[in-house]
Design an enzyme around this catalytic site. Structure first.
Site, PDB file in Angstrom:
ATOM      1  NE  ARG A 147       0.688  -8.329 -14.250  1.00 54.36           N
ATOM      2  CZ  ARG A 147       1.946  -9.635 -13.867  1.00 54.36           C
ATOM      3  NH1 ARG A 147       2.824  -9.922 -14.367  1.00 54.36           N
ATOM      4  NH2 ARG A 147       1.646 -10.651 -13.137  1.00 54.36           N
ATOM      5  CE1 TYR A 159       3.267 -15.149 -14.173  1.00 47.83           C
ATOM      6  CE2 TYR A 159       1.471 -13.472 -15.177  1.00 47.83           C
ATOM      7  CZ  TYR A 159       2.445 -13.563 -14.190  1.00 47.83           C
ATOM      8  OH  TYR A 159       3.508 -12.566 -13.838  1.00 47.83           O
ATOM      9  CG  ASP A 210       3.541 -11.239 -17.922  1.00 49.62           C
ATOM     10  OD1 ASP A 210       3.938 -11.489 -19.353  1.00 49.62           O
ATOM     11  OD2 ASP A 210       3.400 -11.221 -16.755  1.00 49.62           O
ATOM     12  CG  HIS A 212       3.347 -16.066 -17.407  1.00 49.90           C
ATOM     13  ND1 HIS A 212       4.811 -16.686 -17.356  1.00 49.90           N
ATOM     14  CD2 HIS A 212       4.855 -14.817 -16.905  1.00 49.90           C
ATOM     15  CE1 HIS A 212       5.575 -16.691 -16.294  1.00 49.90           C
ATOM     16  NE2 HIS A 212       5.647 -15.265 -15.955  1.00 49.90           N
ATOM     17  CD  GLU A 236       5.124  -8.424 -19.023  1.00 48.11           C
ATOM     18  OE1 GLU A 236       4.836  -7.656 -18.146  1.00 48.11           O
ATOM     19  OE2 GLU A 236       6.315  -9.386 -18.134  1.00 48.11           O
ATOM     20  CD  GLU A 262       9.315 -11.808 -17.610  1.00 50.83           C
ATOM     21  OE1 GLU A 262       8.413 -10.754 -17.086  1.00 50.83           O
ATOM     22  OE2 GLU A 262       8.630 -12.243 -16.644  1.00 50.83           O
ATOM     23  NE  ARG A 283       8.224  -6.664 -19.166  1.00 45.58           N
ATOM     24  CZ  ARG A 283       8.866  -6.945 -17.536  1.00 45.58           C
ATOM     25  NH1 ARG A 283       8.095  -5.642 -17.099  1.00 45.58           N
ATOM     26  NH2 ARG A 283       7.680  -7.555 -16.681  1.00 45.58           N
ATOM     27  CD  GLU A 339       6.446  -6.541 -13.289  1.00 42.24           C
ATOM     28  OE1 GLU A 339       7.957  -6.710 -13.795  1.00 42.24           O
ATOM     29  OE2 GLU A 339       5.781  -7.464 -13.049  1.00 42.24           O
ATOM     30  CD1 TRP A 402       3.385 -21.554 -15.072  1.00 43.46           C
ATOM     31  CD2 TRP A 402       4.628 -20.014 -14.372  1.00 43.46           C
ATOM     32  NE1 TRP A 402       2.987 -21.061 -13.701  1.00 43.46           N
ATOM     33  CE2 TRP A 402       4.072 -19.465 -13.717  1.00 43.46           C
ATOM     34  CE3 TRP A 402       6.090 -19.797 -14.534  1.00 43.46           C
ATOM     35  CZ2 TRP A 402       4.251 -18.673 -12.538  1.00 43.46           C
ATOM     36  CZ3 TRP A 402       6.779 -18.500 -13.876  1.00 43.46           C
ATOM     37  CH2 TRP A 402       5.162 -17.676 -12.739  1.00 43.46           C
TER      38      TRP A 402
HETATM   39  O1  LIG Z   1       5.851 -10.044 -15.575  1.00 43.15           O
HETATM   40  C1  LIG Z   1       6.180 -10.404 -14.437  1.00 43.15           C
HETATM   41  O2  LIG Z   1       6.245 -10.122 -13.530  1.00 43.15           O
HETATM   42  C2  LIG Z   1       6.431 -11.749 -14.338  1.00 43.15           C
HETATM   43  O3  LIG Z   1       6.626 -11.848 -15.935  1.00 43.15           O
HETATM   44  C3  LIG Z   1       7.164 -12.042 -12.825  1.00 43.15           C
HETATM   45  O4  LIG Z   1       6.457 -12.032 -12.371  1.00 43.15           O
HETATM   46  C4  LIG Z   1       7.906 -14.120 -13.650  1.00 43.15           C
HETATM   47  O5  LIG Z   1       6.358 -14.379 -13.897  1.00 43.15           O
HETATM   48  C5  LIG Z   1       8.649 -13.684 -12.534  1.00 43.15           C
HETATM   49  O6  LIG Z   1       9.185 -13.157 -12.243  1.00 43.15           O
HETATM   50  C6  LIG Z   1       9.240 -15.432 -12.500  1.00 43.15           C
HETATM   51  O7  LIG Z   1      10.450 -15.440 -11.121  1.00 43.15           O
END
Ligand SMILES: O=C(O)[C@@H](O)[C@@H](O)[C@H](O)[C@H](O)CO
Length: 402
Positions: A147, A159, A210, A212, A236, A262, A283, A339, A402
């Protein structure tokens, strides 16, 4: 085999982890992860006040019944706190069942579907060239999938940009750090990053990115389209997935594969995205989506639509989740990728584990159970250290994702 005791252990070997240990009158015990980044104490209270009292005296072998009891019985269903607590119980009970059978967990699930679990690592750089070098470093370590996240010119605290190198840790302060987000700068930058990565590392390495949750649907569509020449394994979380109709619009514009889930905690969060084939990878994780019991159900639903599992595996998911996820990944027929953000040496010492990395793949090992333990004496040396995730605002001060 009856549950004789259950205890919540909070420790901070570099970052905070919440672990549930369930003991039985047969002397076999099981471990479950209950970590919810930045909201750890909410899960501790939920477990201690509402879950542990109803576990004592139950038959440890009745995993499904315990799951249904905690899910249906609470009346208030779903939500990250509840489902993380249920996951901890479920994971610990699967650990106990597999230990009692003297088998690695993947054998109980149906046996290995593959020789190893393809994992992706995190290459983070402050700028394009540092990110190119970091991806190269992961390739040298044997990774087949990486990634890539990079600092964006003009965006402070983007991020995914490392403070250290191997161990990206966003929850860094007792009160949330404020970061600034700039969509225009980001959208202008990311295609150039991936163009350069393909130029430097060739067409074969799997590259992931990602977003995010930060874009609007039409912006995500534009990004997916712009990234098509660079053949990403996945893009992602392009948009916040509360608005699932957004994915219909994105899908009309791009064939860049999409991974989401996630922050999902229930099969119901996944249902529309899977059934409408709006994503390619789901995910959801063992710890935040109700344990192995619900993850299996999500994977089976996904398999009908050729959606594959790509479990979340950031450092805020403890080695217990990593171990349990690897057993699930080794078994699950519709596997995509796992991951793998490496934990620090301090974390690894507190959670001795059987899983091992070799040439781009992880294997859960053949220890009975999920193969991850907690060294309680060592855990005591690292008291809880309150930390929260950052927040993001646009340049004019508007709150953003975020
Ligand atoms: O893809 C990922 O792993 C992220 O989106 C995470 O690092 C996420 O920011 C954290 O799990 C938040 O606690």
């Amino acid at each position: 085999m009856k549950i004789s005791a259950a205890r919540v252990i909070v420790t901070c070997p570099g970052r905070n982890f919440v672990t549930l240990k369930i003991e039985t009158d047969a002397g076999v015990y099981g471990i479950g992860d209950a970590t919810l980044n930045g909201r750890e104490k909410a899960v501790v209270a939920y477990l201690e006040e509402h879950v542990v009292p109803v576990l004592i005296g139950r038959d440890a072998a009745r995993i499904e019944d315990a799951w249904q009891y905690l899910y249906r019985g609470a009346y208030w269903r779903r939500g990250p706190v509840t489902m993380t607590a249920i996951a901890a119980v479920d994971t610990a009970l699967w650990d106990i069942k597999a230990k009692a059978a003297n088998m690695p967990l993947y054998q109980l699930l149906g046996g290995a579907s593959r020789e190893g679990v393809l994992v992706y690592g995190h290459a983070n750089g402050a700028d394009v060239e540092q990110t190119v070098d970091e991806v190269g470093r992961y390739i040298e370590m044997g990774y087949k999938a990486v990634r890539a996240q990079s600092g964006v010119p003009g965006v402070k605290g983007a991020y995914g940009v490392a403070r250290g190198t191997m161990y990206y840790e966003p929850a860094d302060s007792a009160l949330p750090t404020e970061t600034v987000w700039d969509t225009t700068a980001y959208l202008n930058f990311v295609p150039k990053l991936f163009e350069r990565l393909r130029e430097a590392h060739g067409p074969d390495i799997e590259l992931l990115h990602d977003v995010h949750h930060r874009l609007t649907p039409i912006e995500a569509a534009r990004l997916g389209k712009a990234l098509e020449p660079f053949r990403l394994f996945w893009m992602e979380d392009p948009t916040p997935a509360e608005n699932q109709e957004a994915l219909r619009l994105i899908r009309q514009h791009t064939v860049t594969p999409i991974a989401i889930g996630e922050v999902f905690n229930s099969i119901h969060d996944c249902r529309a995205l899977i059934q409408e084939q709006l994503i390619d990878y789901i995910r959801t994780s063992v710890v935040h989506a109700g344990g192995i019991t619900q993850l299996r159900r999500i994977a089976d639903l996904a398999s009908l639509y050729q959606v594959r599992a790509g479990c979340h595996g950031a450092t805020d998911l403890s080695p217990v989740t990593m171990g349990a996820a690897l057993h699930f990944d080794l078994w699950v027929p519709n596997f995509g990728v796992q991951e793998y953000m490496r934990h620090t040496a301090e974390t690894d010492a507190v959670f001795p584990h059987a899983y091992r990395f070799s040439d781009g793949y992880l294997h859960p090992g053949d220890a009975p159970g999920h193969g991850v333990d907690i060294d309680e004496a060592l855990a005591k040396k690292y008291p809880y250290d309150p930390k929260q995730l950052p927040v993001a605002r646009l340049k004019d001060g508007t709150m953003w994702n975020w």
